[in-house]
Design an enzyme around this catalytic site. Structure first.
Site, PDB file in Angstrom:
ATOM      1  N   LYS A 171      34.021  24.819  48.755  1.00 47.66           N
ATOM      2  CA  LYS A 171      34.350  26.018  47.978  1.00 47.66           C
ATOM      3  C   LYS A 171      33.703  25.951  46.597  1.00 47.66           C
ATOM      4  O   LYS A 171      33.914  26.811  45.753  1.00 47.66           O
ATOM      5  CB  LYS A 171      35.867  26.155  47.837  1.00 47.66           C
ATOM      6  CG  LYS A 171      36.560  26.455  49.171  1.00 47.66           C
ATOM      7  CD  LYS A 171      38.051  26.568  48.986  1.00 47.66           C
ATOM      8  CE  LYS A 171      38.817  26.386  50.272  1.00 47.66           C
ATOM      9  NZ  LYS A 171      38.889  27.597  51.084  1.00 47.66           N
ATOM     10  N   CYS A 177      45.947  32.177  55.584  1.00 44.10           N
ATOM     11  CA  CYS A 177      46.693  30.913  55.658  1.00 44.10           C
ATOM     12  C   CYS A 177      47.816  30.880  54.630  1.00 44.10           C
ATOM     13  O   CYS A 177      48.085  29.826  54.037  1.00 44.10           O
ATOM     14  CB  CYS A 177      45.799  29.700  55.456  1.00 44.10           C
ATOM     15  SG  CYS A 177      44.535  29.545  56.702  1.00 44.10           S
ATOM     16  N   ASP A 197      46.860  21.955  43.568  1.00 43.94           N
ATOM     17  CA  ASP A 197      45.889  22.318  44.590  1.00 43.94           C
ATOM     18  C   ASP A 197      44.785  23.118  43.897  1.00 43.94           C
ATOM     19  O   ASP A 197      44.977  24.283  43.558  1.00 43.94           O
ATOM     20  CB  ASP A 197      46.592  23.152  45.677  1.00 43.94           C
ATOM     21  CG  ASP A 197      45.613  23.688  46.721  1.00 43.94           C
ATOM     22  OD1 ASP A 197      44.387  23.561  46.514  1.00 43.94           O
ATOM     23  OD2 ASP A 197      46.079  24.249  47.728  1.00 43.94           O
ATOM     24  N   GLN A 208      40.913  26.563  44.873  1.00 39.99           N
ATOM     25  CA  GLN A 208      40.333  27.779  44.301  1.00 39.99           C
ATOM     26  C   GLN A 208      40.120  27.636  42.798  1.00 39.99           C
ATOM     27  O   GLN A 208      39.552  28.524  42.171  1.00 39.99           O
ATOM     28  CB  GLN A 208      41.254  28.983  44.558  1.00 39.99           C
ATOM     29  CG  GLN A 208      41.543  29.246  46.018  1.00 39.99           C
ATOM     30  CD  GLN A 208      40.313  29.752  46.770  1.00 39.99           C
ATOM     31  OE1 GLN A 208      39.386  30.297  46.195  1.00 39.99           O
ATOM     32  NE2 GLN A 208      40.313  29.553  48.085  1.00 39.99           N
ATOM     33  N   HIS A 221      48.924  27.969  49.967  1.00 40.36           N
ATOM     34  CA  HIS A 221      48.158  27.915  51.216  1.00 40.36           C
ATOM     35  C   HIS A 221      48.940  26.994  52.165  1.00 40.36           C
ATOM     36  O   HIS A 221      49.594  26.056  51.709  1.00 40.36           O
ATOM     37  CB  HIS A 221      46.794  27.309  50.884  1.00 40.36           C
ATOM     38  CG  HIS A 221      45.799  27.308  52.000  1.00 40.36           C
ATOM     39  ND1 HIS A 221      45.831  26.393  53.026  1.00 40.36           N
ATOM     40  CD2 HIS A 221      44.725  28.107  52.244  1.00 40.36           C
ATOM     41  CE1 HIS A 221      44.810  26.623  53.847  1.00 40.36           C
ATOM     42  NE2 HIS A 221      44.126  27.662  53.394  1.00 40.36           N
TER      43      HIS A 221
HETATM   44  C1  PLP Z   1      44.487  27.292  47.799  1.00 41.90           C
HETATM   45  C2  PLP Z   1      43.916  26.543  48.964  1.00 41.90           C
HETATM   46  N1  PLP Z   1      44.434  25.362  49.314  1.00 41.90           N
HETATM   47  C3  PLP Z   1      43.951  24.642  50.334  1.00 41.90           C
HETATM   48  C4  PLP Z   1      42.901  25.095  51.106  1.00 41.90           C
HETATM   49  C5  PLP Z   1      42.403  24.261  52.242  1.00 41.90           C
HETATM   50  O1  PLP Z   1      41.122  23.799  51.968  1.00 41.90           O
HETATM   51  P1  PLP Z   1      40.279  23.008  53.057  1.00 41.90           P
HETATM   52  O2  PLP Z   1      40.347  23.825  54.304  1.00 41.90           O
HETATM   53  O3  PLP Z   1      38.900  22.958  52.485  1.00 41.90           O
HETATM   54  O4  PLP Z   1      40.887  21.664  53.224  1.00 41.90           O
HETATM   55  C6  PLP Z   1      42.342  26.331  50.800  1.00 41.90           C
HETATM   56  C7  PLP Z   1      41.242  26.860  51.634  1.00 41.90           C
HETATM   57  O5  PLP Z   1      41.246  27.981  52.082  1.00 41.90           O
HETATM   58  C8  PLP Z   1      42.856  27.069  49.706  1.00 41.90           C
HETATM   59  O6  PLP Z   1      42.331  28.255  49.373  1.00 41.90           O
END
Ligand code: PLP
Lengths: 405, 142
Positions: free
Chosen positions: A225, A363, A199, A202, A122
């Site tokens: 999430k 993203c 990270d 998910q 992401h």
């Molecule tokens: C794999 C992953 N990393 C990071 C993020 C970013 O999360 P947040 O926007 O809650 O900080 C997301 C959210 O879509 C994600 O799916």
């Protein structure tokens, strides 16, 4: 076996009409809906317990402080961290990654060093590291992704070098749902004394996470999430690492003594929690964790696996539909494209039919580029979703196809 | 035809449809009718940012009037672009710059498109008006 009917009745947002159709909510990768217990917990806090923490001797402040620290312990247990001071509250995954990237690089990254990420990250797990590299004259190395959406472990092994300072990799891809072999990734890195950040944005909602068993150095995730409110997230860091890292932001709460000559910083975890934290959010997150723990992560996983298998099977039957990410080690996320319909067109009509899916690049532009796509349609299932809803997705897709073809 | 009367014509056409799916079916039909652009125009220079789908827009100034051509990789977007072009193309720069695009609200398009999508719509409108503004300025300088 989950009592889906009961579970669904506990999520008020699931019961609404969208453009005159009952909502089918499959955008769980972006954010999940919240159960009553979470909504009520946050409301209860603001109605009865609201006050600033760690500051007052008065009753409410002490109560709020206790609840906040209890929430930390609930999170610690949930991911099996060794100590609650290894749990740092943040705004979410993005802030957690920025914290580590910023603090780690201040002390441990210099010119010519290397940071490893993967092609499936992401943007939140790419850009902070890229910025660090620019500032420090370091280099970003990228592990390739194979055709089935899984990581190219050979590429990873080749990239590991004595210049590698940290590795940042996602637990589960938000685009394809592919689960990475993070234990193996961590083991290989530790063989060369390189720390690893996972990270888990998910990861935590789909599978059991045990940070000690994984032996990861950092694990980050977002509350929203995980059926909790937005604006609360977690950075887990091994105590030994958190002790070594300099503070991220400075201000109130995170200090021990301040004078104009010199400031000494507070102990863990407060060293990384400058300013008034999101207490209501932390309590909501703890409530969400207690809720899913009571349902049982294993049962949740089993139900989601059923949804994944059923969805994959049903969607595969549709003409000109191609699933992106065909690895057999996946969480309940299905990304797909039509060979003959633009994802935006399909998403627009699916929305008209009450189906909430995500369309676009998620993203993850580098991963889109890897597959030569401008975007996909993503259905991400949570444990409150049902096979009947998947049937509705399929029949809606058939309607979409009739409109465009 | 003036901007106002082509806009009124479109509003009338959309009044025939009762449901949103019918409206979208019509937009899809229009999208399929849009003439489109040759591939040499489908490049970065003509790309409008802020859309979930890719939109390319070109403008030509002829005899005091601006002529637009556009294309997209998504059909619904093409249909929307078709409507914009049908109303605005072939008019004077001043008429284009001054028109408020209220017909989009009247056919329910503006409120119905979600924020990210209407960002795309807004970017298209902005770019169309920008072209008109440039020609208007050029005309004044002559
Ligand atoms: C794999 C992953 N990393 C990071 C993020 C970013 O999360 P947040 O926007 O809650 O900080 C997301 C959210 O879509 C994600 O799916």
């Amino acid at each position: 076996m989950l009592d889906i009917k009961k579970i669904r009745s506990e999520f008020p947002a699931l019961h609404q009409m969208v453009h005159d159709s009952p909502l089918v909510y499959f955008d769980n990768g972006a954010t999940t809906q919240k159960p009553d217990v979470v909504i009520e917990r946050v409301q209860h806090y603001y109605e009865n317990e609201n006050s600033n923490i760690h500051r007052g001797v008065h009753y409410l402040s002490q109560e709020a402080t206790s609840r906040h620290e209890e929430a930390r312990v609930i999170i610690q247990k949930f991911i099996n961290a060794a100590d609650s001071k290894e749990i740092i509250f943040t705004k979410g995954t993005t802030e957690s990654i920025n914290l580590v990237a910023s603090s780690f690089s201040k002390k441990f990254i210099s010119e010519g060093d290397e940071i490893i990420v993967t092609e499936m990250e992401h943007h939140a797990n790419i850009v902070p590291w890229q910025q660090v590299c620019e500032e420090k004259g370091a280099h970003l190395k990228v592990v390739a992704v194979l055709e089935d959406g899984s990581l190219d472990m050979e590429s990873y092994k080749m990239l590991l070098s004595d210049r590698t300072k940290i590795i940042a990799v996602t637990h589960i891809s938000n685009v394809t749902g592919v689960i990475n072999p993070i234990k193996e990734i961590i083991e290989l890195a530790h063989g060369q004394n390189i720390p690893v950040l996972i990270d888990g944005a998910q990861g935590v909602s789909h599978t059991k996470v045990d940070v000690q068993e994984l032996d990861c150095d950092f694990y980050v995730f977002s509350g929203h999430k995980l059926f909790a409110p937005m604006g609360i997230g977690v950075l887990y860091g091994k105590e030994s690492w958190l002790e070594k890292l300099p503070p991220y932001q400075t201000g109130g709460e995170m200090i021990k003594n301040v004078s104009f000559e010199r400031t000494t910083f507070n102990e863990l975890p407060f060293k990384f929690e400058a300013g008034t934290p999101n207490v209501g959010g932390a309590l909501g997150l703890a409530a969400a964790i207690e809720y899913i723990t009571a349902i049982g992560i294993e049962d949740i996983e089993a139900h989601e696996k059923e949804l994944l298998d059923y969805g994959t099977q049903q969607l595969s039957k549709i003409e000109n539909l191609r699933i992106i990410g065909t690895s057999d080690n996946k969480a309940s996320v299905i990304s797909f494209i039509f060979e003959d319909i633009h994802h935006y067109d399909a998403g627009t009509i699916l929305d008209q039919l009450g189906i909430a899916v995500r369309t676009g690049n998620h993203c993850a532009q580098p991963l889109m580029k890897r597959f030569g796509l401008s975007g996909t349609i993503r259905a991400a299932f949570a444990f409150y979703n049902t096979k009947e809803e998947i049937d509705k997705l399929v029949s809606s897709i058939n309607r979409v196809r009739k409109m465009f073809i | 035809m003036s901007i106002e009367s082509s806009a009124a014509e479109i509003v009338e056409e959309f009044e025939m449809f009762d449901t949103w799916l019918d409206k979208y079916n019509y937009i899809i039909e229009l999208g399929q009718e849009l003439e489109g652009l040759d591939s040499q125009f489908k490049e970065q220079k003509y790309l409008i940012s802020g859309c979930q789908s890719q939109v390319w827009l070109t403008a030509e100034f002829n005899d005091g009037k601006v002529y637009f051509k556009a294309d997209s990789d998504a059909i619904i977007t093409k249909g929307i672009v078709y409507l914009l072009i049908r109303v605005l193309s072939g008019n004077t720069p001043t008429a284009i710059v001054d028109y408020d695009l209220s017909f989009l609200e009247k056919i329910g398009l503006k409120e119905h498109l979600s924020p990210t999508r209407s960002n795309g719509l807004n970017s298209m409108i902005k770019q169309i008006k920008l072209y008109a503004l440039v020609y208007q300025t050029k005309e004044k300088q002559r």
